[in-house]
Design an enzyme around this catalytic site. Structure first.
Site, PDB file in Angstrom:
ATOM      1  N   TYR A  62      -2.298   3.443   5.379  1.00 32.67           N
ATOM      2  CA  TYR A  62      -3.164   2.190   5.189  1.00 32.67           C
ATOM      3  C   TYR A  62      -4.732   2.922   5.254  1.00 32.67           C
ATOM      4  O   TYR A  62      -5.650   1.931   5.316  1.00 32.67           O
ATOM      5  CB  TYR A  62      -2.981   1.518   6.534  1.00 32.67           C
ATOM      6  CG  TYR A  62      -1.625   0.726   6.495  1.00 32.67           C
ATOM      7  CD1 TYR A  62      -1.337  -0.244   5.728  1.00 32.67           C
ATOM      8  CD2 TYR A  62      -0.615   1.331   7.620  1.00 32.67           C
ATOM      9  CE1 TYR A  62       0.080  -0.700   5.885  1.00 32.67           C
ATOM     10  CE2 TYR A  62       0.455   0.884   7.634  1.00 32.67           C
ATOM     11  CZ  TYR A  62       0.847  -0.314   6.886  1.00 32.67           C
ATOM     12  OH  TYR A  62       2.074  -0.791   7.061  1.00 32.67           O
ATOM     13  N   HIS A  92      -7.597  -3.784   3.393  1.00 30.74           N
ATOM     14  CA  HIS A  92      -7.247  -4.245   4.666  1.00 30.74           C
ATOM     15  C   HIS A  92      -8.219  -3.615   6.018  1.00 30.74           C
ATOM     16  O   HIS A  92      -8.099  -4.084   6.913  1.00 30.74           O
ATOM     17  CB  HIS A  92      -5.894  -4.588   5.170  1.00 30.74           C
ATOM     18  CG  HIS A  92      -5.479  -5.754   5.837  1.00 30.74           C
ATOM     19  ND1 HIS A  92      -6.278  -7.018   5.726  1.00 30.74           N
ATOM     20  CD2 HIS A  92      -4.447  -6.045   6.325  1.00 30.74           C
ATOM     21  CE1 HIS A  92      -5.645  -7.968   6.553  1.00 30.74           C
ATOM     22  NE2 HIS A  92      -4.522  -7.432   6.908  1.00 30.74           N
ATOM     23  N   ASN A 114      -4.139 -12.725   9.761  1.00 26.72           N
ATOM     24  CA  ASN A 114      -3.503 -12.472  10.871  1.00 26.72           C
ATOM     25  C   ASN A 114      -4.125 -11.893  12.198  1.00 26.72           C
ATOM     26  O   ASN A 114      -3.838 -12.216  13.352  1.00 26.72           O
ATOM     27  CB  ASN A 114      -2.380 -11.945  10.539  1.00 26.72           C
ATOM     28  CG  ASN A 114      -1.371 -12.555   9.830  1.00 26.72           C
ATOM     29  OD1 ASN A 114      -1.377 -13.923   9.893  1.00 26.72           O
ATOM     30  ND2 ASN A 114      -0.657 -12.060   8.876  1.00 26.72           N
TER      31      ASN A 114
END
Length: 207
Positions: free
Chosen positions: A35, A40, A132
């Site tokens: 990631y 994000h 989220n």
């Protein structure tokens, strides 16, 4: 002479009673190399850049990686939660309580689809916007009134491809512009700590 010493000692006593202000700067993201360069994870990237600027190092602690620095005599704790994005609030709440940091001294850095790439928007409150990480922070802190620094990632994706876009890596053009955007982001953090949220919003929103 007596009055002079009386004033001196009362001043010293006051200084020892007043606690040094602490600030918690939280970069949101997902842990692991998979990631690292995704949109994000811009929160991680921003606090990494600030830690490098301040020449401080990260240590793996409970619920996150943590680094310490100072700005104008104020203690600053940088945090990268290791709970993955959807449970970010657990880490934020833990470090707030552990370090006894007030809500107004927290700044959460996150990605924002509704802003063009690199655009900065600092706010004192707001909805989670379907994010989220912000949703979990709100649930853990029982309030949406916490400072957040939204870093624009744009919305150049087709219908149904939002997740792929958010978890996708930066394109070449974005990579070229990233150093300047990270430099600006570090100035936002420094301003928040040194000058407060209102001055920071006035100086940097939309840049």
């Amino acid at each position: 002479m007596r009055a002079f010493f009386s004033k001196f000692f009362s001043s010293s006593k006051k200084e020892t009673i007043d606690p040094m202000k602490k600030f918690l700067i939280v970069g949101l993201g997902n842990i692991g190399p998979k990631y690292a360069e995704t949109r994000h994870n811009i929160g991680f990237k921003v606090v990494d850049a600030y830690a490098e600027l301040k020449e401080t190092t990260w240590a793996s602690e409970k619920l996150g990686d943590v680094a310490y620095t100072k700005v104008k005599g104020k203690t600053v704790i940088l945090l990268k939660p290791n709970t993955y994005m959807n449970l970010s609030g657990k880490s934020v709440n833990f470090w707030m309580q552990k370090e006894k940091i007030s809500l107004e001294n927290i700044l959460v850095i996150t990605d924002d689809l509704n802003l063009d790439f690199g655009t900065i928007r600092v706010k004192t409150k707001g909805s989670d916007g379907g994010h989220n990480g912000l949703k979990d922070i709100q649930n853990q802190l029982l309030t949406s009134a916490y400072n957040r620094f939204r870093f624009g990632i744009g919305d150049r994706f087709s219908k149904g491809r939002q997740v792929d876009y958010v978890l996708g890596e930066w394109v070449k053009e974005e990579q070229l512009d990233m150093p300047e955007r990270l430099d600006m982001s570090c100035k936002v953090i420094e301003s928040f700590i040194a000058s407060g949220i209102t001055n920071t919003m006035n100086a940097y929103n939309g840049k």
